[in-house]
Design an enzyme around this catalytic site. Structure first.
Site, PDB file in Angstrom:
ATOM      1  N   ASN A  86       1.071  -1.296   0.064  1.00 10.24           N
ATOM      2  CA  ASN A  86      -0.023  -0.017  -0.090  1.00 10.24           C
ATOM      3  C   ASN A  86       0.901   1.287  -0.021  1.00 10.24           C
ATOM      4  OD1 ASN A  86      -2.075   1.913   0.591  1.00 10.24           O
ATOM      5  ND2 ASN A  86      -2.374   1.354   2.406  1.00 10.24           N
ATOM      6  N   LYS A  89       0.026   4.156  -0.319  1.00  7.10           N
ATOM      7  CA  LYS A  89      -0.559   5.340   0.307  1.00  7.10           C
ATOM      8  C   LYS A  89      -0.440   6.623  -0.667  1.00  7.10           C
ATOM      9  CE  LYS A  89      -0.132   3.068   4.591  1.00  7.10           C
ATOM     10  NZ  LYS A  89       0.150   3.000   6.206  1.00  7.10           N
ATOM     11  N   GLU A 130      -6.553   4.838   7.951  1.00  7.07           N
ATOM     12  CA  GLU A 130      -6.432   6.043   7.620  1.00  7.07           C
ATOM     13  C   GLU A 130      -7.505   6.746   7.116  1.00  7.07           C
ATOM     14  OE1 GLU A 130      -2.762   5.544   5.699  1.00  7.07           O
ATOM     15  OE2 GLU A 130      -1.785   4.952   7.565  1.00  7.07           O
ATOM     16  N   GLY A 186       2.599   2.283  10.838  1.00  3.49           N
ATOM     17  CA  GLY A 186       3.878   3.442  10.621  1.00  3.49           C
ATOM     18  C   GLY A 186       4.463   3.781  11.631  1.00  3.49           C
ATOM     19  N   SER A 202       3.753  -2.248  10.368  1.00  4.46           N
ATOM     20  CA  SER A 202       5.054  -2.193  10.480  1.00  4.46           C
ATOM     21  C   SER A 202       5.643  -3.669   9.955  1.00  4.46           C
ATOM     22  CB  SER A 202       5.672  -1.814  11.732  1.00  4.46           C
ATOM     23  OG  SER A 202       5.185  -0.432  12.188  1.00  4.46           O
ATOM     24  N   GLU A 220      -5.209  -4.740  10.711  1.00  9.25           N
ATOM     25  CA  GLU A 220      -4.059  -3.711  10.957  1.00  9.25           C
ATOM     26  C   GLU A 220      -4.461  -3.102  12.219  1.00  9.25           C
ATOM     27  OE1 GLU A 220      -2.142  -2.545   6.723  1.00  9.25           O
ATOM     28  OE2 GLU A 220      -4.036  -1.255   7.223  1.00  9.25           O
ATOM     29  N   HIS A 276      -9.434   1.536   5.073  1.00  7.78           N
ATOM     30  CA  HIS A 276      -7.979   1.521   5.693  1.00  7.78           C
ATOM     31  C   HIS A 276      -8.395   2.404   6.865  1.00  7.78           C
ATOM     32  CE1 HIS A 276      -3.965   2.613   6.466  1.00  7.78           C
ATOM     33  NE2 HIS A 276      -3.547   1.491   5.648  1.00  7.78           N
TER      34      HIS A 276
END
Ligand code: 13P
Length: 260
Positions: free
Chosen positions: A9, A11, A98, A174, A214, A168, A96
Site C-alpha cells: 500500500n 498510500k 487512515e 507506521g 510495520s 491492521e 483503511h
C-alpha cells in the site's frame, strides 16, 4: 490451503509517475514469474494506468486504495468500480484505518464500498483494527466484532469467501511497533472463528486474512509463519523494491516449508 497475499500500500507516495513506474518495475523484475505467493501493488489513483502498463506480463495484481459505491454520476472527486476495472485494477483496499480515522469513514460506508467492489468483480481488501486506547481498554474483540459485522453485512458465504481481510492494529501502523506473532495470531484466529460462526467453517477456511502494521523483512517470516496469517499489507516497507521483495521472499520461504 490459502495462498499468501503480499500487498504494497503505497498510500500518498511517490509524487511522480516516473518514480511510481520505477518502483513497480523493480518489484516486477525481482518477482519474475513466481506465483507461489500472490503479490499486489496499490499506487495512488493517478498512477494506476502507468503502473498497469509497467506490470504487463507479470503476475502482480493492481490495487486501488479506495472505491466509491456508485458506478457513476454527480459525485465530484470519487472513483468507481467500473473505472478501476477499466484501468486494470484487480484488487481494491477498502476501509483503511487512515480513511476510517482520518476521513471518518463508517462501517456502513465500508459495506457499501465492499458491495460495489464485488459487483465490479474486484478483489476487496477490507481493513479492520483497533486503536491503542481500545487495545489498552481490552476492547479489541468488541471493536473487531463491530467492524466485521458492519463491514461484511449482507454478504453471502460465497461472496465472503472472496473477500480479503487485513487486520491492521492502528497502533502498529507506521509506528515501528508490530504486534507480536502471538498477539497477531490470536486476533487472526478470533477473526476466523467469527467468519466460521457467520458464514460456516468451509468459507472461513478460504478467507485470506492479512496482517498489516510495520511489517518488515526482519519480522515477516515469523508473522507469515502463523497459521491464520495469510499475507501482509505493507506500507512503508513497500516503497523500496528491495525491502518489499525481501518480504515477498519471506512469504515464499514460509510457503515452501509449509505451515503447521
Ligand atoms: P506500515 O507498514 O507503514 O506500518 O503501514 C501499514 C499499513 O497501513 C498498510 O496498509
Amino acid at each position: 490451503m490459502r495462498t499468501l497475499l503480499i500487498a504494497g500500500n503505497w498510500k500518498l507516495n511517490p509524487t511522480s509517475t516516473e518514480a511510481a513506474a520505477a518502483l513497480a518495475e523493480g518489484v516486477k523484475n525481482g518477482l519474475g514469474s513466481a506465483t507461489d505467493v500472490h503479490v499486489a501493488l496499490a499506487p495512488p489513483f493517478v498512477f494506476l494506468t502507468k503502473v498497469d502498463q509497467v506490470l504487463e506480463g507479470s503476475p502482480i495484481g493492481l490495487a486501488a486504495q479506495d472505491i466509491y459505491w456508485e458506478p457513476n454520476g454527480a459525485f465530484t472527486g470519487e472513483i468507481s468500480g467500473p473505472m478501476l476495472v477499466d484501468v486494470g485494477c484487480t484488487h481494491v483496499i477498502i476501509g483503511h484505518s487512515e480513511r476510517r480515522h482520518g476521513m471518518g469513514e463508517t462501517n456502513a460506508q465500508v459495506n457499501a464500498k465492499l458491495k460495489a467492489a464485488l459487483a465490479a468483480k474486484l478483489i476487496p481488501i477490507v481493513c479492520i483494527g483497533e486503536t491503542k486506547d481500545e487495545r489498552l481498554a481490552e476492547k479489541t474483540e468488541e471493536v473487531l466484532l463491530e467492524q466485521l459485522t458492519g463491514s461484511l453485512a449482507g454478504l453471502s458465504a460465497e461472496e465472503a469467501a472472496g473477500v480479503v481481510l487485513a487486520y491492521e492494529p492502528v497502533w502498529a501502523i507506521g509506528t515501528g511497533l508490530t504486534a507480536t506473532p502471538e498477539q497477531a495470531q490470536a486476533v487472526h484466529a478470533h477473526i476466523r472463528s467469527w467468519l466460521s460462526q457467520v458464514f460456516g467453517e468451509a468459507t472461513a477456511a478460504r478467507v485470506v486474512v492479512q496482517y498489516g502494521g510495520s511489517v518488515k523483512a526482519d519480522n515477516a517470516v515469523q508473522l507469515l509463519g502463523c497459521p491464520d496469517i495469510d499475507g501482509a499489507l505493507v506500507g512503508g516497507a513497500s516503497l523500496k523494491a528491495a525491502d518489499f521483495l525481501a518480504i515477498i521472499k519471506a512469504g515464499q520461504e514460509v510457503t515452501a516449508r509449509g505451515k503447521s
